[in-house]
Write a protein that holds these residues in place. Structure first.
Motif, short mmCIF file in Angstrom:
data_model
loop_
_atom_site.label_atom_id
_atom_site.label_comp_id
_atom_site.label_asym_id
_atom_site.label_seq_id
_atom_site.Cartn_x
_atom_site.Cartn_y
_atom_site.Cartn_z
N HIS A 49 0.83 -1.20 0.00
CA HIS A 49 0.00 0.00 0.00
C HIS A 49 0.86 1.25 0.00
CE1 HIS A 49 0.50 -0.52 4.49
NE2 HIS A 49 0.91 0.71 4.30
N ALA A 50 2.13 1.11 0.42
CA ALA A 50 2.99 2.29 0.54
C ALA A 50 3.17 2.98 -0.79
CB ALA A 50 4.34 1.87 1.10
N LEU A 51 3.06 2.25 -1.86
CA LEU A 51 3.40 2.83 -3.15
C LEU A 51 2.22 3.03 -4.06
CD1 LEU A 51 6.65 0.86 -3.48
CD2 LEU A 51 6.37 3.28 -3.02
N ARG A 52 1.04 2.82 -3.54
CA ARG A 52 -0.12 2.95 -4.40
C ARG A 52 -0.49 4.40 -4.63
NH1 ARG A 52 -4.36 -0.01 -1.97
NH2 ARG A 52 -3.03 -1.82 -1.96
N GLY A 53 0.26 5.30 -4.00
CA GLY A 53 -0.09 6.70 -4.17
C GLY A 53 -1.20 7.08 -3.24
N GLU A 54 -1.77 8.25 -3.51
CA GLU A 54 -2.79 8.75 -2.60
C GLU A 54 -4.04 7.91 -2.73
OE1 GLU A 54 -1.56 12.72 -4.55
OE2 GLU A 54 -1.49 10.66 -5.23
N SER A 55 -4.59 7.54 -1.61
CA SER A 55 -5.90 6.92 -1.65
C SER A 55 -6.91 8.02 -1.42
CB SER A 55 -6.02 5.88 -0.55
OG SER A 55 -6.35 6.51 0.66
N ARG A 63 -2.90 12.18 5.23
CA ARG A 63 -1.99 11.11 5.62
C ARG A 63 -0.58 11.44 5.13
NH1 ARG A 63 -3.09 6.10 3.10
NH2 ARG A 63 -3.20 7.47 1.30
N ASP A 77 -0.09 10.88 1.49
CA ASP A 77 -0.56 11.92 0.57
C ASP A 77 0.41 13.08 0.51
OD1 ASP A 77 -2.86 10.45 0.13
OD2 ASP A 77 -3.89 11.38 1.83
N TRP A 122 3.47 12.04 -1.47
CA TRP A 122 3.12 11.94 -2.89
C TRP A 122 2.87 13.30 -3.52
CZ3 TRP A 122 3.29 8.67 -6.87
CH2 TRP A 122 3.56 7.32 -6.59
N ALA A 163 -1.27 8.42 -9.64
CA ALA A 163 0.12 8.05 -9.75
C ALA A 163 0.40 7.32 -11.06
CB ALA A 163 0.49 7.15 -8.57
N TRP A 206 3.23 5.79 7.67
CA TRP A 206 2.76 6.06 6.31
C TRP A 206 1.28 6.36 6.23
CZ3 TRP A 206 5.21 7.66 2.37
CH2 TRP A 206 4.74 7.45 1.07
#
Lengths: 370, 286
Positions: free
Chosen positions: A12-18, B105, B108, B111, B130, B153
């Motif tokens: 989940h760390a790299l999935r970008g913003e949820s 978060r 965010d 990113w 992304a 995270w």
């Protein structure tokens, strides 16, 4: 600082913003269902009890050739109801979107079209038009077109020009400064309020004109036609097009404008686009149906509670939520109070005023930080 | 000068500033005639007393403030000619905290450093995610791995301590993946171990070919990690050079007073790394 093996990071760390993922989908689905329900309710409730939901949808299918057309008298009533329903839904969407956009630009959940002076400007324009039509202006005004269009056009011009004036006065050193803008908005609201009071006081001698001025201030959703429909529809379309250009940027605004600029946001353009969209939507809504307060404040606030703060989801959901909210308030009170109902502007002030106060009290600590 | 020679200089020195002057409104000038060069692969530490204009200089260098005189060149191009997106792709800035800590978060916030790349590679307004930024995951992964942000995270940045927030901001600046990195007091709220780690990261960034400028009050860390030091005083460059040249009594005492003990760090810390220890003069001292 620990150095974890990059491969070992949770996926989940790299999935970008949820953006809230499934919850947004659910919320959008539920709101769409509510919207359908509210539309059906709004179509089926009216003075003629014999005409209901069945006739409402039959008229729609008839329009696209899938059903027998309704008898003329019914068709006419149904057309009125559909127009009213569509105008109500779009006005709600416009007001909620305007509120959401302004809150993003001002980085404050309390911003609303009424704070900028947009609604006051619309009232001023409409009042001037009513006075002119009522024989208090140059005689040429009285001969111009059907009065409703004149009133609405003037409201639109008034809203847009007051907002433009506030934005120009709020510019400091070539940039729009938010605190200055808010203060100028308050001052302009006071000035416009004074002018309106003066006009009403002068108009007291003429009962018809005074009554028209007064009634316009309450806002109403009856007797709407293609003029209102196309005006609000156009504003809504512009707002819809603007959303993807500003939503991501407004999220970055949250940490301050300079920070957004450092991240690559063209802050000036975003502010102009968002303010333009908000003004157009609010002005069109007020011009079409009169003063309806607090939709732009209440709807974005409730949506934030339900789904989080990102403008990328908030702004599109405002369109759905605003429509559901205004349709619901209108249909609900028609259902409960029958024909002796309050005008929606009054209802919303009764409900929205205390809500605004509640937000202010709740957010006092944030307000002192302005 | 020959044009090709000129462009070669520009490539090797991504950030150049000439004769910068700046004042807030009609006030006293904060910067007077500051010139500096930030070559690729170099870690430059900027220090000076409070109010010397360090943060203002960083804002001007990052294109966030317009200098009243002078110019900033990024890769040989005036920074004022770059669009905000182009500027953000060239210059990453780690600010001294944020005006308002948004309720988002950590993921965010980190990113959001990729914004300038996402908007650039996607098609206009529809580049929302992304997936429009093929290098995004790798850059964020590297930034997270370096700063250790993966520990929080999924938490809101509002729940983090000052030092943790600082590491998140550093991660965001690293994720931005720009050839020029400007860091404004990145170690202000960090514990000693993380101060060292943060300078280690900046050092690695310089070794990877980036031009890194760090504002710091910690001469001793600067002395161990930086290639060059610049002392800014009253808005102009008071001294610059390698640590041994700048961290001398003759340079520091006119600016900061006479309360320092000067020494040299043990061998292995770097080539002749001096250290400076502020000390409290006792009542018996002359």
């Amino acid at each position: 600082m620990s150095r974890p093996d990059p491969e070992a990071l949770p996926p989940h760390a790299l999935r970008g913003e949820s953006l809230g993922g499934g919850r947004i989908g659910w919320l959008a689905g539920v709101l769409t269902l509510f919207l359908l329900g509210a539309v059906c309710l709004s179509i089926s409730v009216g003075p003629s009890d014999s005409i209901g939901l069945r006739e409402g949808w039959r008229a729609v299918f008839a329009a696209i050739g899938l059903a027998e057309p309704l008898p003329n008298s019914q068709a006419w009533i149904i057309e009125l109801r559909w127009t009213r329903t569509l105008v109500t839904a779009m006005v709600g969407a416009c007001l909620a979107l305007a509120g959401g956009l302004l809150q993003g630009v001002f980085r404050n959940d309390l911003a609303a079209p009424s704070i900028l002076g947009t609604t006051a400007g619309a009232s001023l324009g409409a009042s001037i038009a009513i006075l002119a039509v009522g024989g208090h202006g140059l005689s040429i005004f009285a001969t111009l077109g059907p009065p409703p269009i004149l009133v609405q056009g003037a409201a639109f011009v008034g809203a847009a020009s007051v907002t433009w004036l506030v934005a120009v006065l709020g510019r400091v050193g070539g940039r729009i400064s938010v605190p200055t803008l808010l203060l100028v908005g308050i001052a302009i609201n006071a000035v416009v309020g004074g002018i309106l009071a003066a006009m009403q006081s002068f108009a007291l001698t003429d009962f018809e004109v005074a009554r028209a001025l007064f009634a316009w201030g309450f806002g109403h959703l009856d007797d709407k036609g293609t003029a209102e429909l196309s005006m609000v529809g156009f504003a809504l379309l512009v707002g819809l097009v603007i959303i993807p250009f500003v939503a991501r940027e407004l999220d970055l605004f949250e940490a301050g404008e300079e920070d957004a600029r450092a991240l690559g946001v063209h802050t000036g353009r975003v502010k102009v686009l968002a303010l333009l969209g908000a003004t157009l939507c609010a002005a069109a809504a007020v011009a079409a149906v009169g003063q309806i307060a607090f939709v732009g404040l209440v709807v974005p606030h409730m949506l934030r509670q339900l789904q989080g703060r990102s403008y990328r989801t908030l702004l599109p959901l405002c369109l759905l939520g605003g429509a559901v909210f205004l349709l619901g308030v209108d249909a609900g009170q028609r259902f409960l109070l029958g024909e002796n109902r309050l005008r929606p502007g009054v209802t919303l002030s009764l409900v929205g005023g205390p809500f605004f106060l509640f937000l202010l009290v709740q957010g006092r600590r944030r307000l002192t930080a302005w | 000068m020959h044009p090709s020679a000129d462009s070669k200089t520009a490539a090797a020195v991504p950030l150049q500033a000439h004769g910068l002057a700046f004042a807030y409104g009609e006030g006293e000038p904060v910067l007077r005639d500051v010139s500096l060069e930030l070559p690729a692969g170099e870690l430059l530490a900027l220090f000076g007393p409070n109010g010397a204009g360090k943060s203002t200089l960083l804002r001007v260098l990052g294109g966030l403030l317009q200098p009243s005189a002078g110019s900033v060149q990024v890769n040989g191009q005036a920074i004022t000619q770059l669009s905000p997106l182009e500027r953000a792709r060239s210059v990453a800035r780690m600010p001294q905290g944020l005006d308002v800590w948004p309720d988002v978060r950590v993921a965010d916030l980190v990113w959001s450093g990729r914004y300038c790349h996402q908007r650039a590679t996607g098609w206009g307004p529809f580049a929302w995610g992304a997936e429009r930024d093929p290098n995004g995951s790798a850059a964020v992964q590297a930034a997270v791995a370096a700063t250790g942000c993966d520990a929080w995270w999924q938490r809101s940045v509002r729940e983090l301590s000052g030092g943790e927030r600082e590491r998140v901001l550093l991660a965001r600046a690293l994720a931005q993946d720009a050839p020029i990195l400007l860091a404004d007091e990145p170690t202000r709220s960090l514990d000693p171990e993380h101060q060292l780690a943060a300078f280690e990261i900046l050092r690695e960034q310089a070794q990877a070919g980036r031009a890194v400028l760090v504002v710091t009050h910690d001469w001793n860390l600067a002395s161990q990690f930086a290639d060059r030091l610049i002392c800014l005083a009253a808005g102009s460059v008071h001294a610059q050079g390698d640590p041994a040249e700048v961290l001398r009594p003759e340079v520091l005492e006119p600016i900061f007073g006479r309360h320092f003990h000067f020494g040299e760090l043990p061998a292995g810390a770097g080539p002749r790394a001096p250290f400076v220890l502020p000390w409290r003069p006792g009542p018996s001292q002359p």
